[in-house]
Design a protein around this motif. Structure first.
Motif: not given
Length: 62
Positions: A1-17
Motif C-alpha cells: 500500500v502506498s502512502g497515498v492509498d493509506l491516507a485515502r483509507r484513513l480519511k474514510t474512517v477519520h475524515p478530519s485526520l
C-alpha cells in the motif's frame, strides 16, 4: 500500500485526520486536485524546521 492509498483509507474512517505526505521523488504529484490542495507533499531530504512547519499547517487546517 502506498502512502497515498493509506491516507485515502484513513480519511474514510477519520475524515478530519490531517495528512502530510513525504516523498523521495521530485516529480511525484497527486492526481486528485482536492487531495493535492489538502495534502501537502514534503520532498526528501527535508529539514526538521520544514517538517515542523508543514505539520503545524496541516493540523491547523484540519
Amino acid at each position: 500500500v502506498s502512502g497515498v492509498d493509506l491516507a485515502r483509507r484513513l480519511k474514510t474512517v477519520h475524515p478530519s485526520l490531517p495528512v502530510v505526505l513525504t516523498t523521495g521523488y521530485s516529480g511525484e504529484t497527486l492526481d486528485d486536485p482536492e487531495e493535492a490542495q489538502a495534502w501537502p507533499i514534503l520532498r526528501k531530504p527535508f529539514r526538521a524546521e520544514q517538517l515542523s512547519a508543514v505539520v503545524r499547517q496541516a493540523a491547523a487546517a484540519a
